[in-house]
Design a protein around this motif. Sequence first.
Motif, PDB file in Angstrom:
ATOM      1  N   HIS A 118       0.681  -1.208  -0.032  1.00  0.00           N
ATOM      2  CA  HIS A 118      -0.340  -0.131   0.159  1.00  0.00           C
ATOM      3  C   HIS A 118       0.625   1.028  -0.030  1.00  0.00           C
ATOM      4  O   HIS A 118       1.910   1.512   0.136  1.00  0.00           O
ATOM      5  CB  HIS A 118      -0.710  -0.012   0.890  1.00  0.00           C
ATOM      6  N   HIS A 129      -5.127   3.730  -7.348  1.00  0.00           N
ATOM      7  CA  HIS A 129      -4.770   2.549  -6.014  1.00  0.00           C
ATOM      8  C   HIS A 129      -5.735   1.436  -5.221  1.00  0.00           C
ATOM      9  O   HIS A 129      -6.411   0.900  -4.706  1.00  0.00           O
ATOM     10  CB  HIS A 129      -3.836   2.737  -4.735  1.00  0.00           C
ATOM     11  N   CYS A 147      -8.398  -1.561  -3.715  1.00  0.00           N
ATOM     12  CA  CYS A 147      -7.714  -1.416  -1.866  1.00  0.00           C
ATOM     13  C   CYS A 147      -9.035  -1.139  -1.138  1.00  0.00           C
ATOM     14  O   CYS A 147      -8.968   0.076  -0.161  1.00  0.00           O
ATOM     15  CB  CYS A 147      -6.601  -1.193  -1.902  1.00  0.00           C
ATOM     16  N   CYS A 165      -7.395   0.511   2.342  1.00  0.00           N
ATOM     17  CA  CYS A 165      -7.041   1.918   1.501  1.00  0.00           C
ATOM     18  C   CYS A 165      -8.051   2.771   2.092  1.00  0.00           C
ATOM     19  O   CYS A 165      -7.841   3.915   1.914  1.00  0.00           O
ATOM     20  CB  CYS A 165      -6.010   2.074   0.616  1.00  0.00           C
TER      21      CYS A 165
END
Length: 219
Positions: free
Chosen positions: A7, A32, A36, A39
């Motif tokens: 991450h 990202h 994810c 996150c």
Amino acid sequence: MNGPSHHPDDDLLLAYAAGGPGGVKALLVATHLAFCPDCRRRVAAFEAECGAWLETLPPSDGTDDGLTALLARLDDQPRSPAPPVPASRRRTVPLHNPTIPEPLRSRLGGPVEGFAWTPVSEGVDLSVWSQADGGSSVCLLRMAAGHPVPPHHHTAGEMLLVLKGGFRDEYGHFVRGDVASYVGDSDHHAVADTDGECLCLFLLDGPIEFLDAPATPPA
Ligand SMILES: [Zn+2]
């Protein structure tokens, strides 16, 4: 649901939650986040912390003690559990182009297969498509199955977001959705997985020098 294993660091997620950095670094973080859930929860928690902190902020006395205290408190938070993400904040990966999620997909403007590519070594190409902002630039890096990225020297930081396939280097095994970060003047030797092509979003904070390469990538 399982998410990526690698991450962006918390300093970058916190900066993203606080509204900065913008530009291409935010593009990498936001893409990202599409991969994810962990996150996404973390950014939502940081946004809540930042909002609560801003409401209690006294007039500035010219020091950053308040921010330092906030960072120290956030550092103490475990990676999970974190508050659930409201439905309005959830992001959807489009089904008709499963390789590239938003917001990157729109920024690319079309399928990467149709892009012009500049070879840097056998089986490894950089896209001619690139965008720059705030001293950083992004482009796409494509590695054929089992091919190594040629020796190169970082003059500044480098980040990668894996969009397809995977690669290994001294720091681990990175697959779709994973972020890898490297500091300036560091060295690593990436080799694409042998079971298929690896495609990455490639962010540079300064020029990169490929050694003995037939072409020079964008700075
Ligand atoms: Zn993550």
